[in-house]
Design a protein around this motif. Sequence first.
Motif, PDB file in Angstrom:
ATOM      1  N   GLN A 455       6.430  41.061   2.724  1.00  8.87           N
ATOM      2  CA  GLN A 455       6.526  39.604   2.705  1.00  8.87           C
ATOM      3  C   GLN A 455       7.239  39.060   3.940  1.00  8.87           C
ATOM      4  O   GLN A 455       6.972  37.936   4.375  1.00  8.87           O
ATOM      5  N   ASP A 456       8.128  39.862   4.550  1.00 14.26           N
ATOM      6  CA  ASP A 456       8.781  39.435   5.788  1.00 14.26           C
ATOM      7  C   ASP A 456       7.768  39.347   6.923  1.00 14.26           C
ATOM      8  O   ASP A 456       7.839  38.441   7.765  1.00 14.26           O
ATOM      9  N   CYS A 457       6.834  40.297   6.981  1.00 11.15           N
ATOM     10  CA  CYS A 457       5.772  40.242   7.986  1.00 11.15           C
ATOM     11  C   CYS A 457       4.895  39.016   7.772  1.00 11.15           C
ATOM     12  O   CYS A 457       4.492  38.345   8.733  1.00 11.15           O
ATOM     13  N   TYR A 458       4.623  38.701   6.508  1.00 12.40           N
ATOM     14  CA  TYR A 458       3.719  37.600   6.208  1.00 12.40           C
ATOM     15  C   TYR A 458       4.357  36.236   6.494  1.00 12.40           C
ATOM     16  O   TYR A 458       3.653  35.228   6.620  1.00 12.40           O
ATOM     17  N   LYS A 459       5.670  36.209   6.625  1.00  8.14           N
ATOM     18  CA  LYS A 459       6.376  34.955   6.929  1.00  8.14           C
ATOM     19  C   LYS A 459       6.475  34.686   8.429  1.00  8.14           C
ATOM     20  O   LYS A 459       7.069  33.697   8.854  1.00  8.14           O
ATOM     21  N   PHE A 460       5.898  35.555   9.236  1.00  5.85           N
ATOM     22  CA  PHE A 460       5.975  35.436  10.690  1.00  5.85           C
ATOM     23  C   PHE A 460       5.392  34.104  11.159  1.00  5.85           C
ATOM     24  O   PHE A 460       4.223  33.816  10.971  1.00  5.85           O
ATOM     25  N   GLN A 461       6.243  33.253  11.753  1.00  9.26           N
ATOM     26  CA  GLN A 461       5.823  31.986  12.346  1.00  9.26           C
ATOM     27  C   GLN A 461       5.747  32.199  13.860  1.00  9.26           C
ATOM     28  O   GLN A 461       6.770  32.288  14.537  1.00  9.26           O
ATOM     29  N   VAL A 462       4.560  32.258  14.391  1.00  6.46           N
ATOM     30  CA  VAL A 462       4.371  32.684  15.778  1.00  6.46           C
ATOM     31  C   VAL A 462       4.873  31.637  16.765  1.00  6.46           C
ATOM     32  O   VAL A 462       5.425  31.981  17.816  1.00  6.46           O
ATOM     33  N   VAL A 463       4.702  30.372  16.436  1.00  4.12           N
ATOM     34  CA  VAL A 463       5.078  29.293  17.358  1.00  4.12           C
ATOM     35  C   VAL A 463       6.271  28.523  16.807  1.00  4.12           C
ATOM     36  O   VAL A 463       6.147  27.833  15.795  1.00  4.12           O
TER      37      VAL A 463
END
Length: 627
Positions: A455-463
Motif C-alpha cells: 500500500q505504500d507503493c500504491y500511495k506514490f504521488q509522482v508529482v
Amino acid sequence: MDIKKILSLLSLLLISYCCTSKENLKDETIRIIPLPNYYESRPGDFDISKNTTIGIETSDSNMVSLAQYFNEKLSRTIGFELPIKSSGEIIFELTEKPDLEQEGYHVSVTPDKVRIHANTHHGIFNGIQSLLQLIPINTSSKLDKNTLWKISCIEINDKPRFAWRGLMLDVSRHFFTKQEVKKYIDLMAEYKFNVFHWHLTDDQGWRIEIKSLPRLTDVGAWRAPRVGNWWEREPQSATDTLSYGGFYTQEDIRDVIEYARKRFITVVPEIDVPGHSMAFLTSYPQVSCTGGPFHINVGNTFYTKEENSLCAGKDKTYALLDSIFSEIASLFPSSYIHIGGDECYKGFWEKCPDCQKRMSIEKLQDTKQLQSYFIKRVASSIQRKGKKVIGWNEILEGGLAPETIVMSWQGVKGGIEAAQQGHHVIMTPFEHCYLDLYQGDPAVEPNTYSMLRLQDCYKFQVVPDSIDASFILGGQGNLWTESVPHYRQVEYMTWPRAMAISETLWNDTCSRNWKFFTQRVEKQFTYLDQLGVNYSRSLYDPIILPFMNSNNQLQIELKTEIEGLDIFYSFDNTIPDIYSNLYTGILSVPKNASMLKVVTYKGQQQMGKQINLTIDELKKRIVENNK
C-alpha cells in the motif's frame, strides 16, 4: 479553435470522465495492471480457437515480431500458436490518432474481431499486454487444442501518464546472470515498464567489461564468498579465495540490450562515481587518495573507515573515467547514462594533497564544491559523447551540473529543488519506491531494514503539488540487493510491489482504488503461479501494532492490508487457526502471557504467514517506534 486546442480539450474531457466515473467503469472481472485510463465492458465474447488467425501487415518486420511475441505469450496459456496472415480475426494495425501519442493504444474486442490500433509499434506492444491480460488464466495442467478460449468484449483507450517508467536492479552486491536479467526484463514489459536501470558498479563488484581497463573485471568482479547479515560480515583478507562474483562481457550487454529493445525497454547503465567505488579502487588504486591497498567489500562496515571514493584531484581519475564512459556510450544506445553521485564520503578528500590542490586551483570553498566540480567535469565529458546525464539527488550538493537530470531518492525534496532550477527529474523516493525494504512483518521476512508495504507503493504521488509537472519525466522502483543473494529473492522483493509502482506511473492519481487494485493483484498471483515466479504474499500477513495505553498497559491492534480477511490469535502458546480467538478489537495482554501468535484466514483457507512475537519483543517495538 485550431485542431491542437480541440484535441487538448478532448483529452481533458477524457481525463475528467475517467476521474469522475471510475466507479462506474470498474469491472470486477478485469485483471489488467496497470489499469487502463478508459475501458468499457460490452456484451458478448470473442472465441479463440485453433482456426483463429492473427492479421497484420506481413511486409512490416516489426509487426511480424510483435505477432510472434503475442503468439509466444499466448501459447503459454492456451497451449498452441495461431497462424499469422495478412488478414485475420485478431488484428494489429498502425493508425494515426494524435491523442494516443507514442505509447497509447486502442483495443476493441467484439464477438467477431479483436483489434489493436496504435500510432507506433510500441503502442501495439502495450495493447498486446492488455489483451493478454484479458485472456482467462489457464489453471489446468492439460491443454486441449480444441478448447475455445473466451475473451469478454471490451473497449479500451489507453496511454501512459509518464514517459519514464522504470525499475532498477543492483547487480553489484550480488551478480545475476544474463538469463536472469532477461527474465526480469520480460516480466517488466508485461506490466508496461519501459526503462531498465542497470546498476552495474559499486563497492562490492564491477560487473561490466571495459576493454581498455581489463583489471576492472579481472580484479573488480570477484570477492570472497560470505553469508550472514549485511554490514556484519568479516572483511575480506589477503588469503581469501576470490570466487564470488561475475561480470557481463560486452557481447552479453549487447544481447540484453537487444532483448530489451524487442520489448520496448530502454536499458540505462549506471557507473556509480565518485563514491561507491571500492571495486574500482581495488582494480586501479592509482586513482585513490591514499594509494591503498584495497579489498572489495563483502558486506562488512567500512564507510568512513576505508576509502571508497575516487580521488577528485588527480587528472588520472578523469582520464580513466573518460575511457570507461567512451566504451559505455558506444555500447548502450540509450540516450541516458547514470553516474551515481550518491553517498560520497569526502573525509579522505579533506586529507588528500591532490584534492586540496585541485580545490585551490579551482577556487573551491569546500569538498561539496569539489564533488560538484567532479560531477560537472564527468558530466561534460559524457555530454560530449552525445548522452544525457542522470545522477542521484546528492549531485545537487555544491551546485548542479548543466543539463543533468536528478533522480530523487531521499524523499521528493531533491526533485523539487532540481525542478525549481529548471532540471528534469525522475522521482524514486525511498518511502514509496525502495523494493529492498521489508514488505511484511520483520519476524517472518528476510532480514533487511525499514518498511515498504504494497500500500505504500500504491500511495506514490509522482508529482508534488509545488512544482511544474512538465519537469517530471516519471519515476521508478529500485531494488538494491545487499540482502538479495539470488534471483528467486529478486522476484520475491519485486512482485507485487512493482505492480503498484507501474500503476502509479501509468495512471492519473484520481484513478486509484486500493480495493480494486488488490483484487487485480490477487488475479495476477494466479498468473505468476503459472509462470513459477516467486512473488511475495505478504499483503495477506497480519499487521501487529503494539502500544501503551494511558495507564501504561501494553495493548495490541491487529490489522490487514486487504479487506476480507479474518485474524485469529492466541496468547497461550497454541497455534492459532479458525477455531482460535477471532480478533474483533484492541487486545489487552493477559497476565503472565509470554507470546502472541497471529494468523489470517479467508474462509477456511490460511492466507498469511503465522507471526509469533514474544511480549518482550512487542514492548521493544514500542520503544524503537518512539525513537
